[in-house]
Design a protein around this motif. Sequence first.
Motif, mmCIF file in Angstrom:
data_model
loop_
_atom_site.group_PDB
_atom_site.id
_atom_site.type_symbol
_atom_site.label_atom_id
_atom_site.label_comp_id
_atom_site.label_asym_id
_atom_site.label_seq_id
_atom_site.Cartn_x
_atom_site.Cartn_y
_atom_site.Cartn_z
ATOM 1 N N GLN A 124 0.802 -1.225 0.000
ATOM 2 C CA GLN A 124 0.000 0.000 0.000
ATOM 3 C C GLN A 124 0.839 1.282 0.000
ATOM 4 O OE1 GLN A 124 -3.305 0.439 -0.315
ATOM 5 N NE2 GLN A 124 -3.371 -1.726 -0.788
ATOM 6 N N ASN A 149 -0.401 3.659 -2.590
ATOM 7 C CA ASN A 149 -1.707 4.177 -2.211
ATOM 8 C C ASN A 149 -1.576 5.266 -1.149
ATOM 9 O OD1 ASN A 149 -4.517 4.423 -2.033
ATOM 10 N ND2 ASN A 149 -4.601 2.910 -0.405
ATOM 11 N N ARG A 150 -0.704 5.036 -0.151
ATOM 12 C CA ARG A 150 -0.497 6.049 0.889
ATOM 13 C C ARG A 150 0.105 7.312 0.297
ATOM 14 N NH1 ARG A 150 0.372 1.342 3.924
ATOM 15 N NH2 ARG A 150 2.571 1.217 3.399
ATOM 16 N N SER A 173 -2.576 9.124 -1.595
ATOM 17 C CA SER A 173 -3.531 9.743 -0.669
ATOM 18 C C SER A 173 -2.974 11.036 -0.086
ATOM 19 C CB SER A 173 -3.870 8.778 0.471
ATOM 20 O OG SER A 173 -4.538 7.652 -0.030
#
Length: 125
Positions: free
Chosen positions: A67, A70-71, A74
């Motif tokens: 992830q 993704n982090r 974000s």
Amino acid sequence: LGILSTSSRKMSASTSTSASAPAPAPAPASAENVTVTVPEGYELIEEGLAKMIYPKAENSVFYNPVQVQNRDLSVLMLSMYAERRAKRRGVKSKKKEILRQAREAGTKINDADVQAQLEEYAKSV
């Protein structure tokens, strides 16, 4: 789970229900010379400039290295949102200021003039 952030040079520690969590270390003097002592039963995870002390126990908090992207995405999106929101609020405030100044001067200002001034202001911010 202790989280060391070398970018902000602060450390925040949140502990699980286990009483054997490591005590927080003092904030480092600089990001380049950070030495982290990892207690037994823990591992050091580095992601970007962040360093985390993560318990190796199976029933501990889940960390998914897949992830990372993704982090990062974000954080990028939240940063862009905050930046654009601040700009919109600034433009809105500037519009109120322009209208107030015109009202105080007793002059009429049309929407096209207000819009032109706001566009000029938005480019400068």
